[in-house]
Structure formats: structure tokens, C-alpha cells
Write a protein that holds these residues in place. Structure first.
Motif, mmCIF file in Angstrom:
data_model
loop_
_atom_site.group_PDB
_atom_site.id
_atom_site.type_symbol
_atom_site.label_atom_id
_atom_site.label_comp_id
_atom_site.label_asym_id
_atom_site.label_seq_id
_atom_site.Cartn_x
_atom_site.Cartn_y
_atom_site.Cartn_z
ATOM 1 N N ALA A 1 -15.654 -19.563 32.580
ATOM 2 C CA ALA A 1 -17.056 -19.337 32.969
ATOM 3 C C ALA A 1 -17.429 -17.866 32.813
ATOM 4 O O ALA A 1 -18.547 -17.544 32.396
ATOM 5 N N LEU A 2 -16.500 -16.973 33.141
ATOM 6 C CA LEU A 2 -16.814 -15.539 33.104
ATOM 7 C C LEU A 2 -16.716 -14.952 31.703
ATOM 8 O O LEU A 2 -17.518 -14.106 31.318
ATOM 9 N N TRP A 3 -15.726 -15.374 30.930
ATOM 10 C CA TRP A 3 -15.499 -14.751 29.610
ATOM 11 C C TRP A 3 -15.842 -15.665 28.436
ATOM 12 O O TRP A 3 -15.784 -15.256 27.300
ATOM 13 N N GLY A 4 -16.088 -16.931 28.729
ATOM 14 C CA GLY A 4 -16.374 -17.865 27.653
ATOM 15 C C GLY A 4 -15.098 -18.460 27.076
ATOM 16 O O GLY A 4 -14.002 -17.983 27.362
ATOM 17 N N PRO A 5 -15.252 -19.502 26.238
ATOM 18 C CA PRO A 5 -14.068 -20.217 25.750
ATOM 19 C C PRO A 5 -13.363 -19.527 24.576
ATOM 20 O O PRO A 5 -12.283 -19.937 24.169
ATOM 21 N N GLN A 6 -14.016 -18.516 24.015
ATOM 22 C CA GLN A 6 -13.449 -17.922 22.797
ATOM 23 C C GLN A 6 -12.188 -17.082 23.103
ATOM 24 O O GLN A 6 -12.014 -16.594 24.204
ATOM 25 N N ILE A 7 -11.372 -16.955 22.062
ATOM 26 C CA ILE A 7 -10.176 -16.115 22.181
ATOM 27 C C ILE A 7 -10.610 -14.652 22.088
ATOM 28 O O ILE A 7 -11.369 -14.274 21.192
ATOM 29 N N ILE A 8 -10.140 -13.846 23.015
ATOM 30 C CA ILE A 8 -10.516 -12.425 23.008
ATOM 31 C C ILE A 8 -9.386 -11.633 22.341
ATOM 32 O O ILE A 8 -8.228 -11.715 22.781
ATOM 33 N N PRO A 9 -9.706 -10.881 21.272
ATOM 34 C CA PRO A 9 -8.643 -10.087 20.636
ATOM 35 C C PRO A 9 -8.200 -8.933 21.529
ATOM 36 O O PRO A 9 -9.019 -8.344 22.240
ATOM 37 N N TYR B 1 1.515 -8.666 22.981
ATOM 38 C CA TYR B 1 2.495 -9.237 22.050
ATOM 39 C C TYR B 1 1.801 -10.200 21.094
ATOM 40 O O TYR B 1 2.013 -10.186 19.881
ATOM 41 N N ARG B 2 0.893 -11.033 21.646
ATOM 42 C CA ARG B 2 0.170 -12.009 20.839
ATOM 43 C C ARG B 2 -1.125 -11.422 20.261
ATOM 44 O O ARG B 2 -1.778 -12.064 19.443
ATOM 45 N N GLU B 3 -1.511 -10.271 20.805
ATOM 46 C CA GLU B 3 -2.753 -9.586 20.422
ATOM 47 C C GLU B 3 -3.989 -10.462 20.643
ATOM 48 O O GLU B 3 -4.953 -10.409 19.864
ATOM 49 N N GLN B 4 -3.934 -11.252 21.681
ATOM 50 C CA GLN B 4 -5.099 -12.076 22.031
ATOM 51 C C GLN B 4 -4.986 -12.552 23.478
ATOM 52 O O GLN B 4 -3.884 -12.589 24.044
ATOM 53 N N VAL B 5 -6.158 -12.875 24.026
ATOM 54 C CA VAL B 5 -6.213 -13.385 25.402
ATOM 55 C C VAL B 5 -7.085 -14.633 25.405
ATOM 56 O O VAL B 5 -8.134 -14.655 24.764
ATOM 57 N N HIS B 6 -6.627 -15.670 26.104
ATOM 58 C CA HIS B 6 -7.513 -16.811 26.345
ATOM 59 C C HIS B 6 -7.136 -17.437 27.692
ATOM 60 O O HIS B 6 -6.030 -17.221 28.210
ATOM 61 N N ALA B 7 -8.074 -18.204 28.242
ATOM 62 C CA ALA B 7 -7.936 -18.649 29.632
ATOM 63 C C ALA B 7 -6.706 -19.522 29.850
ATOM 64 O O ALA B 7 -6.107 -19.507 30.923
ATOM 65 N N SER B 8 -6.316 -20.294 28.831
ATOM 66 C CA SER B 8 -5.160 -21.183 29.022
ATOM 67 C C SER B 8 -3.895 -20.602 28.381
ATOM 68 O O SER B 8 -2.980 -21.334 28.021
ATOM 69 N N MET B 9 -3.868 -19.267 28.279
ATOM 70 C CA MET B 9 -2.700 -18.630 27.637
ATOM 71 C C MET B 9 -1.405 -18.875 28.414
ATOM 72 O O MET B 9 -0.313 -18.808 27.857
ATOM 73 N N SER B 10 -1.549 -19.162 29.707
ATOM 74 C CA SER B 10 -0.319 -19.331 30.484
ATOM 75 C C SER B 10 0.301 -20.715 30.291
ATOM 76 O O SER B 10 1.439 -20.932 30.684
ATOM 77 N N ASP B 11 -0.455 -21.625 29.667
ATOM 78 C CA ASP B 11 0.075 -22.992 29.540
ATOM 79 C C ASP B 11 1.388 -23.015 28.760
ATOM 80 O O ASP B 11 2.336 -23.694 29.133
ATOM 81 N N GLU B 12 1.418 -22.270 27.649
ATOM 82 C CA GLU B 12 2.636 -22.258 26.833
ATOM 83 C C GLU B 12 3.777 -21.555 27.568
ATOM 84 O O GLU B 12 4.950 -21.810 27.317
#
Lengths: 336, 240
Positions: free
Chosen positions: A159-167, A258-269
């Protein structure tokens, strides 16, 4: 019952070094299988860096499991929150991140990491008070509450950052590799390894050289007796929970870089990897968690290189193998 | 003599089981009160309820006139109650020294007190830096008791300290507890070993089915074989 008299020599406790030898043996075993020494070195360095990042994220969780028998399925939320907070610091200082100076880069990176830790730690305080406190001793409710908390956290980030992947680009001075002959080791992996080692040493110093550490170790083993000695273990647990959350936030920043990106479900993996590490290390064991994290990373890297199709299940196979060897993990600290 | 600890109408439920069914007891200041009874009578539950490890469902527990039945275990310990559980519960991963450092809550270890403890339990000095998990059963029991007395306590709750120990170790423990008693400690001691009970006890409480079924002088019970057989199903002579 055979009793030792006071004058009898006490049998020296055997130092259990088999788990320590395991990653070393695994690494050596891989040399002939991989063939190329330079590839082996690169994969080993990658394993160490990845292992250290997983260790940082998992260390708090293992103490929370061990100390208070709390199943926190929402630990991944602290990872994602830590990473997002870092993007807030990075955004206004893009020029400093892109500057070709290590010190200028660190001047952004260090505050970002510290702020991420502070926010994740504070979130840990709220989660412990609001979600965990009412369900101490009730595993099923803990799973439901913390899983629910993770979903709420992820959706809030959406909701705060949107669904897109943030570099989240690596600072310029941490890009590239150190070249030794035909071996290339990424600079960032060296930094990640050093930070992981520093965290491990710091935790070991606290656990082994301070009264607070004694209390944590004793609490992991028998929290009831610690309370019977007059210590309020709930407060201790709150401190450990916040520290674990803060470390997860730090791990989140490091993983995002390390991945050079952030997304809300990054912790799932990462959640599955973290739980595998905590279980194979032995609940509550920092040493076991450290070795477990390296093993998991080695299996992922070596396995991904040698048998890519096995990569998806390699960590589960590792867990099965370790638990068949030692059903309570590499170092059993608690009786659970 | 004033009563340091008093339980009035204490009931304790564990899950759906009603274990303590209205306990009334008093532990006089400066005395050793023995708590005897068959297995499952509720002796350990009584100690754990006093310590706050299991919450009393009703009734009053007072320590030095202060109500403690709703207090948390750490608060009860901080009122000066030392607890030696049946399982000993030494911290296996910690050394002997570290176990005692934790028990010395209010500051560094007191050398005089340590020397006094080492006088009874020399093994603890020898294995000072050894992990408690590597000690024998008797040495763990010594450590467990040392942990309870490393600092002055108003009241000691000790649960079957001689259980499963070799006779020589039992004698050392009895001597230690006698010395603690001489120093004026108040002790509530659960014990199945009648020899130890007779040696140490001033007064005795016998439990059965979660209630106190007998109270009196330890010497009187020790001298009354029919009463021992009726209350405990065994005579003192059988244990000598």
C-alpha cells in the motif's frame, strides 16, 4: 548409580567438532567435482557471503525459538521492512551512492543500515507486545498470529510503496570484484562475509562474556529455573526479540543490496531458508545457526552449479540428512 | 515461634486435574519442616505453587506476612526464596562458576560464602570451570543446593535432594543442610529418604491426595512406627 568422589578426575567433556568439520569437508569434497579451482573459489566465496547474510537474519529467530519457545512465522516482515527503510535513506542520496568513493558510499550505507535496524527493532517491540504476548505457550495461535502479522506487514508495504520492484543499486565502490589470478571475488560478498563474521563474534562475546549472555544461555536451556533465580525472563525475551528483529532488518538491507532490488514479498524466498537453518542448527544454538547457514548456502551454490535441477529441493534434502544424523540439530541446546 | 510461610486453603489445578485440595500449612521461622508423603501426594506441586511456578487457583500464601499467591516467580524469588527442584535444573551448558554467578543475583560472588560452600562440596571447587552438564548426579545436586544458598535466603524450598544419590553423597548433603539449619535458615524440605528426614526435620507435614493428613514433631513421627506405616505405608526402620 556410579558417583564420582570429589577426588576423582572428571572426564573431560568432548568438544563436539563434527558439525564444524562438516562445511569444511563439503567444500573440500567439491573441489574434484567442480573441477576448476577458480570456479570452486568463486562458489565458495559466494556461499560464505550468502551464508553470513542468512545467519544474520536467522540468529535472532533461533534465540527466540530457543529462549521462549515462540514460533515466529512473521520474522520475514522485519527483513522486508529493513530493506524498505534503507530505500528511504538511499533515495535522497543517489549521488552519494553513485560516487566513486568508499567513504562517501559508507556515509550513506551505514546510516541506512542503522536506521533499518532501529525501525525493525521498534517493530519487533510492537509485534512482541501486541501479537506474541497474548499467545505465549500456544503454538497454534502463535503461528496464526505471526503469519497474519506477516501478511499485514506485506500488504502495508504494498500500500505504501506499490507493487513494483524497487531497484536498490550497490554503491559504486562495492561493485566489481577483487581479482586474484583467474579468481574473481565480488567486493560486496567480501563485505557481507566480514559483517556476518563481526555479528557472529559480537553475539558470541555477549553470550559468553556477559551476565546478560549467561542469562540468555541459561534461559534457552531452562527458563523456569532462571525465573526461580529471580530474573524476569519476559523482559530479557523482549530484548532478544527486538535484537533479533533488528538483525533481520540488517539482513534485509544486505540481501536487498545483494539482489539489488526490494519488493514487499522479498522475505518469502528467505523464510524457508531461515527456518531450515534454525532447525538444522539446533533451536537456540548460535553456533549451530552459523554452521547451518553456511551449509545451506553451500548446498544452494554448489548444488545450483553442479545439478541445477536439484537446487529447488537441495536444502530440504540437506535438512533431512542432518536431522537423520542429529534429530535435534547440529548442536542441541534445548530439550525441545 | 513465628511462622515465616503460611498456606491457607490453597487449591491448585493443573489442566483439568485438581492437585492441591485445600492445603493449610505453616513453616516456622528458623526450623526445618519436612513435607512427606507417597508419590503423587502433591508435595512437588506444593513447592511449585509456593514458588509461583504453578498458580494457586484459590487460597492464600503469605511469606513474612506478605501475600504472594498472585506474584510472579521472579518476584517471589526476590523476596528471598531459594528453590532447589527435584530435577536439580543446573544449567548444563554453563560452567559451575557461571551457574553460581547467575544465582548470586545482587553482585559478585562472595569469597567467604564460597569457601563455606566448598567446605561441604569440595568437588565444586575442583570443577569450577567445568561445564555443569559433565558433572555426576551427586555433583549436580551439590551445585543445585550451592546455587540456592550462595546468597542469604529467608526460605529454602528443597525438593528431594537425596533422590538417586549414593550414600556418601547423601551424608555430605545432610551435613550441609544441618549446617545451613544451624545458621538459622528456614527450610521446607520434601524428602522420601526417612533417614535424612529424621536427621534434619524439626516438624513434619504428611500429605496424601493433595491435602495435609498429619502435622507434628518429626521426632514423634520417627518414634511411632504404627503411625509411619499408617501415613506412609512404610516404617522408618525399613529405610535404615
Amino acid at each position: 548409580m556410579t558417583e564420582l568422589a570429589a577426588t576423582d578426575p572428571l572426564p573431560k567433556p568432548k568438544r563436539d567438532i563434527a558439525p564444524i568439520l562438516l562445511p569444511i569437508a563439503l567444500a573440500l569434497l567439491m573441489i574434484p567435482l567442480i573441477g576448476s579451482p577458480s570456479t570452486w573459489l568463486t562458489l565458495t566465496a559466494a556461499s560464505l557471503a550468502m551464508g553470513m547474510m542468512i545467519f544474520i537474519m536467522a540468529s535472532g529467530l533461533t534465540l527466540v525459538f530457543g529462549l521462549m519457545d515462540v514460533l515466529n512465522f512473521g520474522h520475514g516482515a522485519f527483513i522486508a521492512v529493513g530493506a524498505y527503510v534503507a530505500t528511504l535513506v538511499f533515495a535522497p542520496f543517489v549521488a552519494s551512492v553513485q560516487a566513486d568513493s568508499l567513504w562517501v558510499n559508507l556515509a550513506v550505507l551505514a546510516p541506512a543500515a542503522l536506521l533499518s535496524m532501529a525501525v525493525s527493532g521498534a517493530l519487533g517491540l510492537v509485534v512482541e507486545r501486541v501479537l506474541i504476548l497474548p499467545v505465549y505457550g500456544q503454538h497454534l495461535k502463535q503461528i496464526l498470529m505471526t503469519t497474519g502479522g506477516l501478511i499485514v506487514a506485506e500488504q502495508t508495504l504494498y500500500a505504501l510503496w506499490g507493487p513494483q520492484i524497487i531497484p536498490m543499486p550497490l554503491p559504486t565502490s562495492l561493485r566489481g570484484s577483487f581479482i586474484f589470478g583467474d579468481v574473481a571475488i565480488a567486493k560486496y560478498r567480501v563485505l557481507a562475509t566480514l559483517i556476518g563474521l563481526a555479528v557472529f563474534i559480537a553475539i558470541q562475546l555477549v553470550l559468553n562474556r556477559t551476565k546478560l549472555g549467561l542469562l540468555i544461555r541459561a534461559g534457552v536451556e531452562n527458563r523456569e529455573m532462571v525465573e526461580a533465580l529471580g530474573y524476569r525472563i519476559r523482559r530479557l525475551f523482549l530484548g532478544v526479540f527486538m535484537t533479533g528483529s533488528a538483525l533481520a532488518g540488517l539482513g534485509g538491507v544486505m540481501w536487498a543490496l545483494y539482489r539489488e532490488q526490494v519488493h514487499a514479498s522479498m522475505s518469502d524466498e528467505l523464510t524457508v531458508l531461515i527456518f531450515v537453518v534454525v532447525i538444522i542448527g539446533g533451536l537456540g544454538s548460535i553456533g549451530g545457526c552459523f554452521i547451518g547457514a553456511i551449509l545451506v548456502a553451500m548446498v544452494a551454490n554448489y548444488g545450483g552449479f553442479l545439478v541445477p535441477k536439484l537446487a529447488l529441493v537441495s536444502n530440504i534434502l540437506l535438512m533431512v540428512a542432518i536431522l537423520m544424523w542429529r534429530p535435534r540439530g547440529l548442536y542441541a541446546v534445548t530439550s525441545r | 515461634m513465628t511462622d515465616l510461610l503460611k498456606l491457607s486453603g490453597v487449591h491448585t489445578h493443573i489442566g483439568r486435574y485438581h492437585i492441591l485440595q485445600g492445603i493449610d500449612l505453616a513453616v516456622p521461622q528458623g526450623q526445618v519442616t519436612m513435607l512427606l508423603g507417597r508419590n503423587g501426594a502433591g508435595k512437588t506441586t506444593t513447592l511449585r505453587t509456593i514458588m509461583g511456578l504453578w498458580q494457586a487457583s484459590s487460597g492464600e500464601i503469605t511469606l513474612g506476612g506478605e501475600r504472594i499467591e498472585s506474584r510472579a516467580t521472579p518476584d517471589i524469588a526476590r523476596l528471598g526464596v531459594g528453590y532447589v527442584p527435584e530435577s536439580m535444573a543446573v544449567f548444563s551448558d554453563l560452567t559451575v562458576k557461571e551457574n553460581l554467578m547467575l544465582a548470586a543475583r545482587d553482585g559478585p560472588l562472595d569469597d567467604t560464602q564460597l569457601d563455606w560452600i566448598f567446605g561441604f562440596f569440595p568437588a565444586l571447587r575442583r570443577f569450577w570451570l567445568s561445564r555443569a552438564g559433565s558433572l555426576s548426579g551427586g555433583q549436580k545436586q551439590m551445585l543445585s543446593i550451592a546455587r540456592a544458598i550462595i546468597e542469604p535466603r529467608k526460605l529454602l524450598l528443597i525438593d528431594e535432594p537425596t533422590k538417586g544419590l549414593a550414600p556418601a553423597i547423601v551424608m555430605a548433603l545432610i551435613e550441609c543442610l544441618k549446617e545451613i539449619k544451624r545458621k538459622g535458615a528456614t527450610i521446607l524440605l520434601v524428602e522420601q529418604n526417612f533417614f535424612a528426614a529424621r536427621e534434619l526435620g524439626d516438624s513434619v507435614l504428611v500429605m496424601d491426595n493433595g491435602t495435609i493428613v498429619h502435622r507434628g514433631e518429626m521426632a514423634a513421627l520417627a518414634a511411632d512406627v504404627p503411625l509411619q506405616e499408617r501415613l506412609l505405608g512404610l516404617s522408618l526402620e525399613a529405610h535404615q
